[in-house]
Design an enzyme around this catalytic site. Structure first.
Site, PDB file in Angstrom:
ATOM      1  N   TYR A 144       0.814  -1.213   0.000  1.00  0.00           N
ATOM      2  CA  TYR A 144       0.000   0.000   0.000  1.00  0.00           C
ATOM      3  C   TYR A 144       0.846   1.261   0.000  1.00  0.00           C
ATOM      4  O   TYR A 144       0.317   2.358  -0.204  1.00  0.00           O
ATOM      5  CB  TYR A 144      -0.926   0.031   1.224  1.00  0.00           C
ATOM      6  N   HIS A 201       0.348 -11.668   1.801  1.00  0.00           N
ATOM      7  CA  HIS A 201      -0.694 -10.885   1.140  1.00  0.00           C
ATOM      8  C   HIS A 201      -1.384 -11.656   0.011  1.00  0.00           C
ATOM      9  O   HIS A 201      -2.604 -11.593  -0.154  1.00  0.00           O
ATOM     10  CB  HIS A 201      -0.081  -9.593   0.594  1.00  0.00           C
TER      11      HIS A 201
END
Length: 274
Positions: free
Chosen positions: A48, A106
């Site tokens: 992110y 992830h």
């Protein structure tokens, strides 16, 4: 606020703040504000590019670190043992903390050594760099392999889940194995609130369509939600979703919506049916 727990020690608020795609000062302001209005569960990831911004908000806040559940994740191209360690160490530096509360892989890797990656994930927990560990975006077959074949002591799985995408097989498996399921993109990037069925239920109860969509998830055992919200108004509205009371008629109407509308499926995503 409702909290979810597992037998092996994971304890998190059922409503958290998703931070993607906020970065920089926007992210810092949103996280700082979220903590002010009552959030105690913040979700971020190396991919992110906002861990430093989240870390700044944590330092700015008067809320003690030990009262905040913090999740971060390692990207799918950093799953070799050395790279995974470097990723988490970088996350800890950026976040300004010695330990995260939950550390996820992830996405599944490509041509990776699954066993070595899981071994490293477990070692990082055992070394105290993460209180709990989990995986995100793993299809059921791969999750089964990690939990049962490799025996990994996972505490959670994070997947896309909302009124337009069913995850019942994963949820059933998670419950059998004492895993919490965190629903990301719980509002389907606005598509959930746009459904006439959801809007009708919201009018019936005098609440927002987004709150109906969130409460449908929150009413399910072992499910947490992490909607992204930058404004104070939206953050407060999401927190208030826990006060909505859905009835059997509402749940039946939501059950009738399509459950195959996936909004996150990048080119490197796994075979969701595997």
């Amino acid at each position: 606020m409702q909290r979810l727990t597992t037998r092996n020690g994971l304890d998190l608020p059922a409503i958290g703040l998703g931070t993607w795609p906020m970065t920089g000062s926007e992210c810092t302001q949103a996280v700082r504000q979220a903590l002010e209005v009552g959030y105690r569960h913040i979700d971020t990831a190396t991919a992110y590019d906002n861990e430093a911004a989240v870390g700044q908000a944590l330092r700015d806040s008067d809320v003690p670190r030990e009262q905040i559940h913090l999740t971060t994740k390692v990207w799918w191209d950093r799953l070799a043992p050395k790279a995974m360690r470097q990723s988490l160490e970088g996350s800890l530096r950026a976040l300004g903390t010695e330990q995260v509360d939950l550390f996820h892989i992830h996405w599944p890797g490509k041509d990776w050594d699954l066993a070595r990656s899981i071994e490293t994930l477990v070692a990082l927990r055992d070394e105290g760099k993460a209180r709990s560990i989990g995986v995100a975006n793993f299809p059921l077959g791969l999750l089964h392999q990690v939990v049962e074949t490799l025996g990994a002591p996972l505490s959670a799985i994070q997947v896309e889940y909302h009124v337009l995408l069913g995850q019942q097989p994963l949820l059933d498996y998670a419950r059998r194995h004492d895993l919490l399921l965190t629903a990301y993109t719980p509002l389907a990037r606005g598509q959930a609130a746009a459904q006439p069925v959801i809007q009708a239920i919201a009018r019936k109860h005098g609440v927002l369509p987004s709150q109906v969509a969130l409460k449908w998830l929150l009413d399910q055992d072992g499910v947490a939600v992490i909607p992204k919200a930058g404004s104070r108004e939206n953050q407060l509205a999401n927190l208030a979703a826990s006060n909505v009371q859905l009835d059997d008629e509402d749940r039946a109407a939501i059950a009738g919506l399509p459950k195959d509308q996936r909004v996150v499926s990048p080119a490197f995503a796994p075979d969701w049916n595997s």
